[in-house]
Design a protein around this motif. Sequence first.
Motif, PDB file in Angstrom:
ATOM      1  N   LEU A  16     -50.900   7.442  31.613  1.00  0.00           N
ATOM      2  CA  LEU A  16     -49.667   8.062  32.107  1.00  0.00           C
ATOM      3  C   LEU A  16     -49.053   8.964  31.043  1.00  0.00           C
ATOM      4  CD1 LEU A  16     -47.430   8.336  34.240  1.00  0.00           C
ATOM      5  CD2 LEU A  16     -46.352   6.317  33.204  1.00  0.00           C
ATOM      6  N   GLY A  17     -49.027   8.476  29.801  1.00  0.00           N
ATOM      7  CA  GLY A  17     -48.477   9.292  28.716  1.00  0.00           C
ATOM      8  C   GLY A  17     -49.258  10.578  28.530  1.00  0.00           C
ATOM      9  N   THR A  18     -50.582  10.492  28.584  1.00  0.00           N
ATOM     10  CA  THR A  18     -51.427  11.681  28.445  1.00  0.00           C
ATOM     11  C   THR A  18     -51.196  12.653  29.588  1.00  0.00           C
ATOM     12  OG1 THR A  18     -53.092  10.374  27.294  1.00  0.00           O
ATOM     13  CG2 THR A  18     -53.805  12.481  28.202  1.00  0.00           C
ATOM     14  N   LEU A  19     -51.112  12.132  30.803  1.00  0.00           N
ATOM     15  CA  LEU A  19     -50.866  12.984  31.972  1.00  0.00           C
ATOM     16  C   LEU A  19     -49.527  13.708  31.854  1.00  0.00           C
ATOM     17  CD1 LEU A  19     -51.672  13.915  34.848  1.00  0.00           C
ATOM     18  CD2 LEU A  19     -50.418  11.924  35.685  1.00  0.00           C
ATOM     19  N   LEU A  20     -48.495  12.986  31.441  1.00  0.00           N
ATOM     20  CA  LEU A  20     -47.176  13.603  31.290  1.00  0.00           C
ATOM     21  C   LEU A  20     -47.170  14.664  30.188  1.00  0.00           C
ATOM     22  CD1 LEU A  20     -44.945  10.447  31.742  1.00  0.00           C
ATOM     23  CD2 LEU A  20     -45.164  12.373  33.324  1.00  0.00           C
ATOM     24  N   LEU A  21     -47.877  14.403  29.098  1.00  0.00           N
ATOM     25  CA  LEU A  21     -47.935  15.399  28.016  1.00  0.00           C
ATOM     26  C   LEU A  21     -48.735  16.633  28.437  1.00  0.00           C
ATOM     27  CD1 LEU A  21     -48.345  13.063  24.923  1.00  0.00           C
ATOM     28  CD2 LEU A  21     -46.314  14.309  25.643  1.00  0.00           C
ATOM     29  N   ILE A  22     -49.778  16.438  29.242  1.00  0.00           N
ATOM     30  CA  ILE A  22     -50.532  17.589  29.760  1.00  0.00           C
ATOM     31  C   ILE A  22     -49.653  18.416  30.689  1.00  0.00           C
ATOM     32  CG2 ILE A  22     -52.427  18.241  31.309  1.00  0.00           C
ATOM     33  CD1 ILE A  22     -54.040  15.928  30.032  1.00  0.00           C
ATOM     34  N   LEU A  23     -48.899  17.741  31.553  1.00  0.00           N
ATOM     35  CA  LEU A  23     -47.990  18.468  32.444  1.00  0.00           C
ATOM     36  C   LEU A  23     -46.914  19.202  31.655  1.00  0.00           C
ATOM     37  CD1 LEU A  23     -47.608  15.893  35.358  1.00  0.00           C
ATOM     38  CD2 LEU A  23     -48.873  18.061  35.381  1.00  0.00           C
ATOM     39  N   GLU A  24     -46.495  18.640  30.531  1.00  0.00           N
ATOM     40  CA  GLU A  24     -45.507  19.303  29.678  1.00  0.00           C
ATOM     41  C   GLU A  24     -46.054  20.605  29.115  1.00  0.00           C
ATOM     42  OE1 GLU A  24     -42.325  20.447  27.625  1.00  0.00           O
ATOM     43  OE2 GLU A  24     -42.333  18.736  28.973  1.00  0.00           O
ATOM     44  N   VAL A  25     -47.328  20.630  28.803  1.00  0.00           N
ATOM     45  CA  VAL A  25     -47.955  21.841  28.264  1.00  0.00           C
ATOM     46  C   VAL A  25     -47.875  22.979  29.280  1.00  0.00           C
ATOM     47  CG1 VAL A  25     -50.175  22.826  27.562  1.00  0.00           C
ATOM     48  CG2 VAL A  25     -49.469  20.621  26.684  1.00  0.00           C
TER      49      VAL A  25
END
Length: 149
Positions: A16-25
């Motif tokens: 979930l953290g990785t997905l959210l950080l990718i979406l932030e990019v």
Amino acid sequence: MLDYLQHLSYWDWLGLGTLLLILEVFGAGGYLLWVGIAAASVGVLTFIFPGLDWTWQFLLFGLFSVLSAVLWWRRQRDSAKTSDQPGLNQRGSELLGRQFSLHEPIIAGRGKIKAGDTLWLVIGPDLPAGSSVRVIGQEGVLLKVEAIR
């Protein structure tokens, strides 16, 4: 669903953290950064303490999300400083108070001055070309001038 929640692993939180950080990019403007970091933090805690109940995981996730966002907001607010060049990127403001000769006469309230290599539209009292004027204000791209006597 409840069965899935009761068996959350650290991989779920890290994913979930990785997905959210990718979406932030992709341009979330900073909103997902802190939530993504909070999810990754809960993932690390779940790895360290594998028996951590799912209710505590969600409580920690919410707490970390709010806490990290508030701390970052405070840091940004406190580090904001006034500029030592307040007129920077405000074309025309650097001309306030300066004196110029009219490049073209002011007729019907409009004329032109030459400042450096730029011609500026001016508004003010009707004056002939070559008259000395002082810039006293600005309205968008128009400079307000007054005659120097």
